[in-house]
Motif scaffolding. Structure first.
Motif, PDB file in Angstrom:
ATOM      1  N   VAL A   7       0.888  -1.167   0.000  1.00  8.37           N
ATOM      2  CA  VAL A   7       0.000   0.000   0.000  1.00  8.37           C
ATOM      3  C   VAL A   7       0.921   1.211   0.000  1.00  8.37           C
ATOM      4  CG1 VAL A   7      -1.758   1.288   1.257  1.00  8.37           C
ATOM      5  CG2 VAL A   7      -1.795  -1.228   1.286  1.00  8.37           C
ATOM      6  N   MET A   8       0.812   2.011  -1.048  1.00  8.80           N
ATOM      7  CA  MET A   8       1.648   3.205  -1.186  1.00  8.80           C
ATOM      8  C   MET A   8       0.744   4.426  -1.047  1.00  8.80           C
ATOM      9  SD  MET A   8       4.059   1.777  -4.243  1.00  8.80           S
ATOM     10  CE  MET A   8       5.559   2.623  -3.776  1.00  8.80           C
ATOM     11  N   ASN A   9       1.268   5.459  -0.428  1.00  5.25           N
ATOM     12  CA  ASN A   9       0.428   6.593  -0.097  1.00  5.25           C
ATOM     13  C   ASN A   9       1.226   7.886  -0.181  1.00  5.25           C
ATOM     14  OD1 ASN A   9      -2.279   7.225   1.059  1.00  5.25           O
ATOM     15  ND2 ASN A   9      -1.041   8.142   2.671  1.00  5.25           N
ATOM     16  N   GLY A  10       0.589   8.929  -0.695  1.00  3.14           N
ATOM     17  CA  GLY A  10       1.200  10.244  -0.746  1.00  3.14           C
ATOM     18  C   GLY A  10       0.242  11.276  -0.176  1.00  3.14           C
ATOM     19  N   THR A  11       0.664  11.951   0.873  1.00  2.73           N
ATOM     20  CA  THR A  11      -0.196  12.986   1.470  1.00  2.73           C
ATOM     21  C   THR A  11       0.254  14.383   1.061  1.00  2.73           C
ATOM     22  OG1 THR A  11       1.131  12.830   3.489  1.00  2.73           O
ATOM     23  CG2 THR A  11      -0.952  11.615   3.445  1.00  2.73           C
ATOM     24  N   TYR A  37       1.052  -2.131 -10.944  1.00  2.69           N
ATOM     25  CA  TYR A  37       0.470  -1.066 -10.131  1.00  2.69           C
ATOM     26  C   TYR A  37      -1.044  -1.001 -10.293  1.00  2.69           C
ATOM     27  CZ  TYR A  37       5.196   0.629  -9.388  1.00  2.69           C
ATOM     28  OH  TYR A  37       6.501   0.735  -9.020  1.00  2.69           O
ATOM     29  N   PHE A  38      -1.693  -0.481  -9.245  1.00  2.00           N
ATOM     30  CA  PHE A  38      -3.129  -0.206  -9.269  1.00  2.00           C
ATOM     31  C   PHE A  38      -3.308   1.210  -8.753  1.00  2.00           C
ATOM     32  CE2 PHE A  38      -7.362  -0.099  -7.357  1.00  2.00           C
ATOM     33  CZ  PHE A  38      -8.127  -0.613  -8.385  1.00  2.00           C
ATOM     34  N   SER A  39      -3.818   2.093  -9.609  1.00  2.00           N
ATOM     35  CA  SER A  39      -3.971   3.494  -9.255  1.00  2.00           C
ATOM     36  C   SER A  39      -5.238   4.033  -9.905  1.00  2.00           C
ATOM     37  CB  SER A  39      -2.747   4.279  -9.742  1.00  2.00           C
ATOM     38  OG  SER A  39      -2.923   5.663  -9.535  1.00  2.00           O
ATOM     39  N   PHE A  40      -6.169   4.527  -9.096  1.00  2.00           N
ATOM     40  CA  PHE A  40      -7.450   5.010  -9.584  1.00  2.00           C
ATOM     41  C   PHE A  40      -7.619   6.482  -9.239  1.00  2.00           C
ATOM     42  CE2 PHE A  40     -12.063   5.656  -8.814  1.00  2.00           C
ATOM     43  CZ  PHE A  40     -12.516   5.421 -10.095  1.00  2.00           C
ATOM     44  N   HIS A  61       2.184   8.153 -13.469  1.00  2.00           N
ATOM     45  CA  HIS A  61       2.692   8.987 -12.383  1.00  2.00           C
ATOM     46  C   HIS A  61       3.042   8.205 -11.122  1.00  2.00           C
ATOM     47  CE1 HIS A  61      -1.508   8.810 -11.125  1.00  2.00           C
ATOM     48  NE2 HIS A  61      -1.102   9.216  -9.952  1.00  2.00           N
ATOM     49  N   VAL A  62       2.535   7.001 -10.931  1.00  2.00           N
ATOM     50  CA  VAL A  62       2.834   6.278  -9.690  1.00  2.00           C
ATOM     51  C   VAL A  62       4.057   5.379  -9.788  1.00  2.00           C
ATOM     52  CG1 VAL A  62       0.480   6.392  -8.813  1.00  2.00           C
ATOM     53  CG2 VAL A  62       1.204   4.402 -10.153  1.00  2.00           C
ATOM     54  N   THR A  63       4.495   5.050 -10.992  1.00  2.00           N
ATOM     55  CA  THR A  63       5.658   4.175 -11.121  1.00  2.00           C
ATOM     56  C   THR A  63       6.939   4.853 -10.646  1.00  2.00           C
ATOM     57  OG1 THR A  63       5.959   4.798 -13.425  1.00  2.00           O
ATOM     58  CG2 THR A  63       4.670   2.814 -13.003  1.00  2.00           C
ATOM     59  N   THR A  64       6.972   6.175 -10.684  1.00  2.00           N
ATOM     60  CA  THR A  64       8.165   6.907 -10.243  1.00  2.00           C
ATOM     61  C   THR A  64       7.909   7.774  -9.016  1.00  2.00           C
ATOM     62  OG1 THR A  64       7.641   8.715 -11.757  1.00  2.00           O
ATOM     63  CG2 THR A  64       9.139   6.999 -12.571  1.00  2.00           C
TER      64      THR A  64
END
Length: 161
Positions: A7-11, A37-40, A61-64
């Motif tokens: 679980v990856m997260n960016g605040t 990756y799974f990004s919605f 945008h989430v791979t990097t």
């Protein structure tokens, strides 16, 4: 060989980098060198602040992107396969949910990044994100803190810098 779901997260919010608060998943089969990756999210950046907009899956945008928080779960092959199958299911035309920044749970098929990630995890038997609706709630769970008052209800405009 092992299987990992992260679980990856960016605040953080950085408009110059087109980064917004976000929760996404990374699936890894250690016998392969290619994570999945799974990004919605919404179809465009202005829909982030809207309700019931068209949802889309975006991986560029989430791979990097470097997460501000992350937690890994070592899972069985069966759990891994179920999670990847759910990713494929949601990406299939006709199954893409409606994006809603603050889903109301009224059964109208609206999700944000955190809620849809939770749906994938639950199918694989991981309930870590249950009762969590925003990336701030995810950060609190990962960090085992409650530093952000009312973390599931945030004034987004106060976070933009």
């Amino acid at each position: 060989m092992s299987y990992i779901i992260t679980v990856m997260n960016g605040t953080n919010v950085d408009l110059d980098k087109n980064e917004y608060m976000h929760t996404w998943l990374k699936f890894e089969d250690t016998s392969l060198n290619q994570p999945i990756y799974f990004s919605f999210g919404p179809t465009d950046e202005w829909s982030w602040f809207g309700f019931d907009s068209t949802g889309k899956f975006d991986y560029e945008h989430v791979t990097t992107r470097v997460p501000t928080e992350q937690i890994q779960f070592i899972v069985t092959k069966e759990q891994y396969d179920i999670a990847v199958a759910m990713k494929v299911f949601y990406e299939t035309k006709g199954n893409v949910p409606t994006y809603d920044l603050l889903p109301d749970g009224a059964g109208d098929n609206d999700y944000n990044c955190t809620r849809l990630s939770n749906e994938v995890l639950k199918k694989a038997g991981i309930y870590f994100l249950d009762n969590t609706q925003t990336p701030f709630g995810v950060a609190n769970k990962i960090n085992n803190t409650d530093k952000v008052p009312n973390s599931d209800y945030v004034d987004l405009l106060s976070l933009i810098h």
